[in-house]
Scaffold this motif. Structure first.
Motif, short mmCIF file in Angstrom:
data_model
loop_
_atom_site.label_atom_id
_atom_site.label_comp_id
_atom_site.label_asym_id
_atom_site.label_seq_id
_atom_site.Cartn_x
_atom_site.Cartn_y
_atom_site.Cartn_z
N ALA A 46 0.83 -1.21 0.00
CA ALA A 46 0.00 0.00 0.00
C ALA A 46 0.86 1.26 0.00
O ALA A 46 1.72 1.44 0.87
CB ALA A 46 -0.91 0.00 1.22
N PHE A 47 0.64 2.15 -0.98
CA PHE A 47 1.33 3.43 -1.09
C PHE A 47 0.31 4.50 -1.47
O PHE A 47 -0.79 4.18 -1.95
CB PHE A 47 2.42 3.38 -2.17
CG PHE A 47 3.50 2.37 -1.89
CD1 PHE A 47 4.69 2.74 -1.28
CD2 PHE A 47 3.34 1.03 -2.26
CE1 PHE A 47 5.68 1.81 -1.03
CE2 PHE A 47 4.33 0.10 -2.02
CZ PHE A 47 5.51 0.48 -1.39
N ASP A 48 0.64 5.75 -1.25
CA ASP A 48 -0.21 6.80 -1.78
C ASP A 48 0.26 7.18 -3.19
O ASP A 48 1.21 6.56 -3.72
CB ASP A 48 -0.23 8.01 -0.84
CG ASP A 48 1.05 8.81 -0.84
OD1 ASP A 48 2.04 8.37 -1.48
OD2 ASP A 48 1.09 9.87 -0.19
N ASP A 49 -0.36 8.16 -3.79
CA ASP A 49 -0.02 8.51 -5.17
C ASP A 49 1.40 9.05 -5.31
O ASP A 49 1.95 9.08 -6.44
CB ASP A 49 -1.00 9.56 -5.70
CG ASP A 49 -2.39 8.98 -5.92
OD1 ASP A 49 -2.49 7.74 -6.07
OD2 ASP A 49 -3.37 9.75 -5.94
N HIS A 50 2.01 9.46 -4.20
CA HIS A 50 3.37 10.00 -4.25
C HIS A 50 4.41 8.97 -3.79
O HIS A 50 5.57 9.32 -3.57
CB HIS A 50 3.47 11.25 -3.38
CG HIS A 50 2.51 12.33 -3.80
ND1 HIS A 50 2.66 13.06 -4.95
CD2 HIS A 50 1.36 12.77 -3.20
CE1 HIS A 50 1.65 13.92 -5.05
NE2 HIS A 50 0.85 13.76 -4.01
#
Length: 260
Positions: free
Chosen positions: A66-70
């Motif tokens: 899981a990562f964010d858009d950045h």
């Protein structure tokens, strides 16, 4: 058709099916269908609860990816946990909905839908006992209910109904009721003029039929056993058991309000 292996495709199928059901349930031409629809919805809600639990678990199990858009893993992991928590809360609410639907289905099963409105239904109507089975005799019917559903068991027991002969026997023995008797740990299903009560715990099944009495054939209230003012079942003097009835059956009928 469901794939049973592609979550995305099956979710789309479920969404379309619910849209179709929402359209189809705008009106019910046959109210007899209500119980079946509720039963299928109850099954669907239980599956939905399982789906939500599995979605929540998948969010937790896949946190390492899981990562964010950045590209921030910490933020992506926190959002995955937040989503899992919200899904878990939704599953808890589905639990409550399942309980309510289960209670609604039980109440609907006790409704005898008729083609004519209430104004045309005979007012002098009582339930008569068609057949009562327990122990090994009931096991066959209980197995049928488990395998094919309660309505199948009800239809099977209709073969014990010999019309006027059954009605006369019930009248003579006092097995006539304002409402079908109901005992602890029993489940009930109603189909038209028939009412099925059964219990796996006590290993018995019972079938009742609604019997309408023509106004010309009604007896005065103080002379008939069909409407005792103090109770919905016959009095002690009116409920005589047959001399050939086994003691075990007499006992269970006493417990369920079928006899002395």
């Amino acid at each position: 058709m469901p794939t049973f292996y592609d979550p995305g495709a099956d979710a789309g199928e479920a969404s379309e099916a619910l849209r179709g059901l929402a359209h189809a349930t705008r009106s019910f031409e046959n109210p007899q269908d209500l119980y079946g629809v509720l039963g299928d919805l109850l099954s669907g809600v239980r599956s939905l609860k399982q789906v939500l639990d599995q979605l929540a678990a998948a969010h937790v199990e896949n946190r390492p990816r899981a990562f964010d858009d950045h590209g921030d893993h910490d933020i992506g992991s926190q959002d995955a946990l937040a989503s899992a928590d919200e899904i878990h809360q939704a599953a808890t609410l589905i639990d409550q909905a399942e309980e309510r639907l289960d209670a609604a289905a039980a109440a609907t099963s006790r409704v005898a839908w008729r083609d004519d409105p209430a104004a045309n239904v005979p007012q002098a109507a009582r339930w008569i006992s068609v057949v009562f089975l327990q122990g090994p005799e009931a096991d066959e019917v209980l197995d049928m209910i488990d395998r094919d559903g309660a309505v199948a068991g009800l239809d099977h027991l209709k073969s014990w109904d010999f019309g006027d002969e059954t009605t006369s026997a019930a009248m003579e023995n006092g097995y006539v009721y304002d409402v079908p008797p109901s005992g602890p740990l029993e489940r009930e299903v109603r189909d038209g003029d028939y009412h099925l009560a059964y219990s796996h715990s006590f290993e018995h099944v019972a079938l009742y039929r609604l019997h309408g009495v023509a106004p010309a054939d009604r007896l005065p209230d103080d002379k008939r056993t069909l409407g005792a003012p103090s109770a919905s079942r016959p009095t002690r003097e009116q409920q005589q058991t047959s001399w050939f009835e086994p003691a075990s059956i007499t006992a269970i009928k006493q417990q369920r309000g079928l006899g002395l």
